[in-house]
Design an enzyme around this catalytic site. Structure first.
Site, PDB file in Angstrom:
ATOM      1  N   LYS A  87       0.812  -1.215   0.000  1.00 29.05           N
ATOM      2  CA  LYS A  87       0.000   0.000   0.000  1.00 29.05           C
ATOM      3  C   LYS A  87       0.847   1.266   0.000  1.00 29.05           C
ATOM      4  CE  LYS A  87      -4.285  -1.791   2.062  1.00 29.05           C
ATOM      5  NZ  LYS A  87      -3.985  -3.215   1.912  1.00 29.05           N
ATOM      6  N   ARG A 123      12.201  -0.004   7.400  1.00 24.19           N
ATOM      7  CA  ARG A 123      12.834  -0.559   8.590  1.00 24.19           C
ATOM      8  C   ARG A 123      14.339  -0.372   8.479  1.00 24.19           C
ATOM      9  NH1 ARG A 123       8.726   0.034  10.521  1.00 24.19           N
ATOM     10  NH2 ARG A 123       7.293  -1.429  11.535  1.00 24.19           N
ATOM     11  N   GLU A 132      17.631   2.163  16.197  1.00 24.44           N
ATOM     12  CA  GLU A 132      16.880   3.347  16.595  1.00 24.44           C
ATOM     13  C   GLU A 132      16.237   3.220  17.970  1.00 24.44           C
ATOM     14  OE1 GLU A 132      12.470   3.246  14.831  1.00 24.44           O
ATOM     15  OE2 GLU A 132      13.985   3.325  13.260  1.00 24.44           O
ATOM     16  N   HIS A 153      11.966   8.633  12.679  1.00 21.12           N
ATOM     17  CA  HIS A 153      10.820   7.735  12.518  1.00 21.12           C
ATOM     18  C   HIS A 153       9.511   8.506  12.664  1.00 21.12           C
ATOM     19  CE1 HIS A 153       9.767   3.229  12.711  1.00 21.12           C
ATOM     20  NE2 HIS A 153       8.718   3.899  12.262  1.00 21.12           N
TER      21      HIS A 153
END
Length: 333
Positions: free
Chosen positions: A162, A242, A271, A303
């Site tokens: 998506k 990711r 992270e 992020h």
């Protein structure tokens, strides 16, 4: 009986959005939810706090390894409700063995992350972040700010789910030629005017490469020394998926020898030790991260690709629905 829910890695905006979602819910079952918010991450050392809770709500940087899940099971936790799409931070096999259900938010406002991807591309290309600082200092020189026109450029999209499709729609609007790689070809992607190719062709022919695939054993460090060698000199590389998809040591080497001309990251492999916390008064110990942000052609955001009001609202409602109805359960292949 109230369902007790432990909510980890909580920020102020999480409380605001989830409390609002609880108040606006039409389900009577939300009235029976008793939520306790914890600011710290969920891991083996904090898992004992879950004693007496039925459900834990976790985020991308919570460490749900086998040890953590063993402790959750001993605390009688029955459900791990992830308020994110990815579940690479969860030992699914351990959860299944412990009879703990794992749910996630498989799709939320894909345009949100797609638009952030485009923002990284445009900012790196047109140097708007540098221009902003210059103008504020009264410096109106254009030297060092030259970009390139996106129209007619070839962009490689790795992963056509998506979010990948949303990125393709925007890029096609810019007049870009789009090459895609995904194990499962999607006819609607072809209808957008994009073409599926093998990964080697995508690497070699793309001026910009953007990653939109999950982190698995096969995709771990898919961007490495060998794959960088297949790319054009000066390639723009974008990762909003990711952190583990890229080998940061290889990125540094690629930047130093100018193989990578532009690098945009919204995620980072380690992270969990950095993001979502104010560390401005700390000495950051991650040498690779510190080295990356010294390059003038690198842009890192913490992020925040998912971070819009619309996306957070959808995440909250889907997470609560998963808790109530057991939807979006992660299962082993």
């Amino acid at each position: 009986m109230k369902k007790k829910i432990a909510f980890f890695s909580t920020q102020d905006y999480d409380r605001h959005v989830f409390d609002a979602a609880l108040k606006s819910s039409v389900s009577n079952q939300t009235k029976d939810m008793d939520i306790t918010y914890f600011e710290h991450t969920l891991c083996a050392s904090t898992a004992p706090l879950c004693q007496g809770f039925d459900v834990v709500v976790a985020f991308v940087n919570d460490d749900l390894n086998a040890k953590t899940i063993e402790i959750l099971a001993s605390c009688k936790v029955k459900h791990i409700a992830l308020r994110c799409a990815g579940f690479n931070n969860v030992d699914i096999s351990a959860a299944e063995a412990a009879n703990i259900r794992v749910s996630r938010v498989p799709a939320y406002s894909p345009e949100t992350v797609a638009e952030h991807t485009i923002a990284l591309i445009l900012t790196l290309n047109r140097n708007t972040h540098k221009a902003y600082n210059r103008v504020r200092e009264g410096n109106f020189q254009l030297n060092g700010l030259m970009g390139f026109t996106l129209h007619n450029k070839t962009v490689g999209i790795v992963g056509t789910g998506k979010i990948g499709k949303a990125v393709i729609r925007i890029l096609r609007g810019f007049g870009c030629k789009v090459l895609c790689c995904d194990p499962f070809e999607d006819e609607t992607v072809k209808d957008l005017g994009a073409s599926y190719v093998d990964i080697e062709t995508l690497f070699s022919e793309s001026t910009i490469i953007s990653l939109h695939c999950p982190l698995t054993e096969d995709s771990n460090h898919m961007i490495n020394e060998a794959s960088l060698q297949k790319m054009q000199d000066g390639v723009m590389l974008i990762n909003t998926s990711r952190g583990g998809l890229v080998d940061d040591t290889a990125l540094i080497n690629g930047l130093k020898r100018r193989k990578i001309g532009y690098l945009g990251l919204d995620v980072y492999e380690r992270e969990s030790e950095l993001f979502f916390t104010d560390r401005s008064h700390e000495i950051i110990q991650d040498d690779n991260f510190q080295r990356l942000i010294t390059f003038p052609n690198v842009l890192v955001t913490g992020h925040q690709g998912f971070f819009t009001a619309e996306a957070l609202n959808e995440i909250a409602h889907v997470t609560l629905d998963n808790i109530i109805n057991g939807n979006n359960t992660v299962v082993l292949d």
